[in-house]
Enzyme design. Sequence first.
Site, PDB file in Angstrom:
ATOM      1  N   LYS A 285       0.834  -1.207   0.000  1.00 15.08           N
ATOM      2  CA  LYS A 285       0.000   0.000   0.000  1.00 15.08           C
ATOM      3  C   LYS A 285       0.866   1.254   0.000  1.00 15.08           C
ATOM      4  O   LYS A 285       1.784   1.369   0.822  1.00 15.08           O
ATOM      5  CB  LYS A 285      -0.882  -0.007   1.263  1.00 15.08           C
ATOM      6  CG  LYS A 285      -1.848   1.142   1.323  1.00 15.08           C
ATOM      7  CD  LYS A 285      -2.746   1.041   2.544  1.00 15.08           C
ATOM      8  CE  LYS A 285      -2.161   1.727   3.748  1.00 15.08           C
ATOM      9  NZ  LYS A 285      -2.018   3.172   3.614  1.00 15.08           N
ATOM     10  N   LYS A 318      -8.095   7.355  -1.159  1.00 13.51           N
ATOM     11  CA  LYS A 318      -9.287   7.859  -0.450  1.00 13.51           C
ATOM     12  C   LYS A 318     -10.022   8.910  -1.270  1.00 13.51           C
ATOM     13  O   LYS A 318     -10.173  10.060  -0.860  1.00 13.51           O
ATOM     14  CB  LYS A 318      -8.926   8.401   0.935  1.00 13.51           C
ATOM     15  CG  LYS A 318      -8.255   7.361   1.810  1.00 13.51           C
ATOM     16  CD  LYS A 318      -8.086   7.829   3.229  1.00 13.51           C
ATOM     17  CE  LYS A 318      -7.263   6.873   4.055  1.00 13.51           C
ATOM     18  NZ  LYS A 318      -5.806   6.935   3.761  1.00 13.51           N
ATOM     19  N   ASP A 321     -14.695  12.893  -4.013  1.00 18.06           N
ATOM     20  CA  ASP A 321     -15.186  14.074  -4.727  1.00 18.06           C
ATOM     21  C   ASP A 321     -16.312  13.662  -5.655  1.00 18.06           C
ATOM     22  O   ASP A 321     -16.712  12.496  -5.657  1.00 18.06           O
ATOM     23  CB  ASP A 321     -14.020  14.727  -5.493  1.00 18.06           C
ATOM     24  CG  ASP A 321     -14.187  16.235  -5.575  1.00 18.06           C
ATOM     25  OD1 ASP A 321     -15.308  16.692  -5.869  1.00 18.06           O
ATOM     26  OD2 ASP A 321     -13.200  16.957  -5.346  1.00 18.06           O
ATOM     27  N   SER A 376      -9.143   4.087  11.619  1.00 15.86           N
ATOM     28  CA  SER A 376      -8.467   3.661  12.844  1.00 15.86           C
ATOM     29  C   SER A 376      -8.165   4.831  13.771  1.00 15.86           C
ATOM     30  O   SER A 376      -7.804   4.632  14.921  1.00 15.86           O
ATOM     31  CB  SER A 376      -7.150   2.968  12.474  1.00 15.86           C
ATOM     32  OG  SER A 376      -6.323   3.876  11.778  1.00 15.86           O
ATOM     33  N   GLN A 434      -3.404   8.163  15.637  1.00 13.93           N
ATOM     34  CA  GLN A 434      -3.494   6.764  15.170  1.00 13.93           C
ATOM     35  C   GLN A 434      -3.636   5.834  16.375  1.00 13.93           C
ATOM     36  O   GLN A 434      -2.933   6.003  17.379  1.00 13.93           O
ATOM     37  CB  GLN A 434      -2.221   6.395  14.382  1.00 13.93           C
ATOM     38  CG  GLN A 434      -2.119   4.948  13.960  1.00 13.93           C
ATOM     39  CD  GLN A 434      -3.145   4.570  12.879  1.00 13.93           C
ATOM     40  OE1 GLN A 434      -4.338   4.715  13.073  1.00 13.93           O
ATOM     41  NE2 GLN A 434      -2.656   4.095  11.760  1.00 13.93           N
ATOM     42  N   GLN A 435      -4.532   4.865  16.283  1.00  9.83           N
ATOM     43  CA  GLN A 435      -4.727   3.917  17.390  1.00  9.83           C
ATOM     44  C   GLN A 435      -4.403   2.514  16.894  1.00  9.83           C
ATOM     45  O   GLN A 435      -4.854   2.123  15.823  1.00  9.83           O
ATOM     46  CB  GLN A 435      -6.190   3.953  17.841  1.00  9.83           C
ATOM     47  CG  GLN A 435      -6.632   5.351  18.249  1.00  9.83           C
ATOM     48  CD  GLN A 435      -8.118   5.405  18.533  1.00  9.83           C
ATOM     49  OE1 GLN A 435      -8.521   5.644  19.651  1.00  9.83           O
ATOM     50  NE2 GLN A 435      -8.927   5.165  17.528  1.00  9.83           N
ATOM     51  N   TYR A 436      -3.644   1.779  17.704  1.00 14.27           N
ATOM     52  CA  TYR A 436      -3.198   0.462  17.259  1.00 14.27           C
ATOM     53  C   TYR A 436      -3.885  -0.684  17.995  1.00 14.27           C
ATOM     54  O   TYR A 436      -4.127  -0.624  19.199  1.00 14.27           O
ATOM     55  CB  TYR A 436      -1.690   0.322  17.471  1.00 14.27           C
ATOM     56  CG  TYR A 436      -0.892   1.180  16.517  1.00 14.27           C
ATOM     57  CD1 TYR A 436      -0.835   0.871  15.157  1.00 14.27           C
ATOM     58  CD2 TYR A 436      -0.211   2.307  16.965  1.00 14.27           C
ATOM     59  CE1 TYR A 436      -0.116   1.668  14.273  1.00 14.27           C
ATOM     60  CE2 TYR A 436       0.511   3.112  16.088  1.00 14.27           C
ATOM     61  CZ  TYR A 436       0.550   2.776  14.740  1.00 14.27           C
ATOM     62  OH  TYR A 436       1.250   3.555  13.868  1.00 14.27           O
ATOM     63  N   ARG A 455       4.333   1.462  10.184  1.00 14.50           N
ATOM     64  CA  ARG A 455       5.534   1.755  10.972  1.00 14.50           C
ATOM     65  C   ARG A 455       5.990   0.582  11.825  1.00 14.50           C
ATOM     66  O   ARG A 455       7.185   0.472  12.122  1.00 14.50           O
ATOM     67  CB  ARG A 455       5.290   3.014  11.812  1.00 14.50           C
ATOM     68  CG  ARG A 455       5.370   4.278  10.964  1.00 14.50           C
ATOM     69  CD  ARG A 455       4.771   5.469  11.642  1.00 14.50           C
ATOM     70  NE  ARG A 455       3.316   5.392  11.678  1.00 14.50           N
ATOM     71  CZ  ARG A 455       2.532   6.309  12.252  1.00 14.50           C
ATOM     72  NH1 ARG A 455       3.072   7.361  12.843  1.00 14.50           N
ATOM     73  NH2 ARG A 455       1.219   6.183  12.231  1.00 14.50           N
TER      74      ARG A 455
HETATM   75  N1  5IU Z   1      -4.713   4.275   7.253  1.00 10.36           N
HETATM   76  C1  5IU Z   1      -4.873   4.269   8.620  1.00 10.36           C
HETATM   77  N2  5IU Z   1      -6.127   4.349   9.149  1.00 10.36           N
HETATM   78  C2  5IU Z   1      -7.217   4.447   8.386  1.00 10.36           C
HETATM   79  C3  5IU Z   1      -7.034   4.442   6.983  1.00 10.36           C
HETATM   80  C4  5IU Z   1      -5.787   4.350   6.461  1.00 10.36           C
HETATM   81  O1  5IU Z   1      -3.923   4.178   9.378  1.00 10.36           O
HETATM   82  O2  5IU Z   1      -8.336   4.495   8.913  1.00 10.36           O
HETATM   83  I1  5IU Z   1      -8.623   4.599   5.792  1.00 10.36           I
HETATM   84  C5  5IU Z   1      -3.392   4.189   6.635  1.00 10.36           C
HETATM   85  C6  5IU Z   1      -2.463   5.275   6.986  1.00 10.36           C
HETATM   86  C7  5IU Z   1      -1.156   4.600   6.898  1.00 10.36           C
HETATM   87  C8  5IU Z   1      -1.413   3.185   7.313  1.00 10.36           C
HETATM   88  O3  5IU Z   1      -0.734   4.588   5.538  1.00 10.36           O
HETATM   89  O4  5IU Z   1      -2.777   2.954   7.021  1.00 10.36           O
HETATM   90  C9  5IU Z   1      -1.125   2.865   8.761  1.00 10.36           C
HETATM   91  O5  5IU Z   1       0.221   3.056   9.023  1.00 10.36           O
HETATM   92  P1  5IU Z   1       0.900   2.767  10.463  1.00 10.36           P
HETATM   93  O6  5IU Z   1       0.777   1.247  10.686  1.00 10.36           O
HETATM   94  O7  5IU Z   1       2.292   3.248  10.288  1.00 10.36           O
HETATM   95  O8  5IU Z   1       0.152   3.541  11.495  1.00 10.36           O
END
Ligand code: 5IU
Length: 485
Positions: A285, A318, A321, A376, A434-436, A455
Amino acid sequence: MDECVERLLDVRALKFGSYKLRTGLVSPVYIDFREIFGCPDLLCQLSELIFKVSREAQYELVCGVPYTALPLATCISITHHLPMLVRRKEAKDYGTKRIVEGKFIPGQTCLIVEDVVTFGSSILETVSVLQQEGLKVTDAVVLLDRAQGGAERLASCGIRLWSVSTLPQILSSLRSRGRLDEDTVCKVLDFLAANQYESDSLANGSALPAKEQLGASEKIPRIVSAAALSYGQRSLLPTTSPFATRLLSLMEEKRTNVALAADVLSCADALALAEELGPEICMFKIHADALSGFDEGFHLRLVDIAKRHRFLLFEDRKFADIGSVVRRQYEGGVFRISHWAHVVTVHAVAGPGALLSLQEAYSSVDSGAFIVSEMSCQGSLAVGNYTQAAVEMAKGCRDFVAGFICTSRVTTDPSWVLVTPGVKFQEGDDGQGQQYLTPDEVIGRRGTDVIVVGRGIVNADDRLATAQAYRHAGWQAYEGRLAQS
Ligand code: 5IU
């Protein structure tokens, strides 16, 4: 449908309170479309909505499911000059003994018309009778889908369901008109969530379960997740899109459900990462607009690596439009995404127009899109009704939409692929929203299908060993989930 919703309430075709169903369950909502027989104008209006919503279906005949849907089918037949069939509940024991009345030739295709679908049993019964007469049935249409898993169950039997509205949509429409209080809406939504039909008979593909079995399983809706099917089995379902078929069978063969989020700075770094980690992943991706040095040479090289290491290219664009703009963003500009990406993401916020024009534009027969139905990140607005509406939207675009970006099992239909970003071995956040979640939580407990890891791998000292560890964890969680069901 919006204009008719209040009238349905006024004529008491929709009732809210406490009702004991045939199955013994007590429901906070009762739907009785026989009430509209007394309102011919409403009957005609609703029949027209039914006809319109299923206009993409190919058929020569219509057949109502006895009895409430018979007048609806009759209206459609008369208004649109479509021959109608009537299925008897019992064959007559005198005269012709026909169970299907009307003129037809075996091999003709018939659309099934129904008023409400709960778990799909009445439709399946009618399908089975028509099939025994040599008719083909590929589509059914209903006025109201109660959103309790009927559509998914029909899909697993090879029947595409078109619905004018769903119960959650009706609730939200009545709520916004001030005709329903929040408490009732919540009660009905809770009831729907707690009474989903999910059957292990889904694994049987197009086999229609016997009528007696349908009756028995309806009494106690079983919460057996569609997540119980293997990726390979799901790739073969008739409702799985061409891209989802390709992805699911690749995952099964290669034994990986890891998508790498290659969020690096330059195209050169991305190519190096693809070369090194390609053997471990199912999708690669990128955000093409965040990579320096993007040119045609880059995507040609990326396509070549993807072919050699057998992974699919995922542009996380994403789109959000109007149709005419997203089409140009997809096909043209610097990135010419449709020329190399197998799959893209699309936001639901712009409505189905964006999806439909991407679908028109896509150049390869097996490319597709994931609709963003949940995100996320903290505070995302893609929740509740929005998520549900995003899932509904996909149903009108089944050839192009492969599934959803989500953090939970937003649908039980096994033909959609559920892709979850925000995955790391350590739960927590990145300090920027960002939430993991862990691979085990995502695949094993929440029941989605693909983990997107960025990451967690890209920033590791040993990227290869870390990617292998995520691959192992994702696959173990998947096998564990299959073994449990
Ligand atoms: N990504 C998200 N959350 C989402 C969507 C896309 O994290 O809801 I839609 C993308 C952004 C990044 C990847 O390219 O997924 C997650 O990366 P990390 O694992 O580094 O957080």
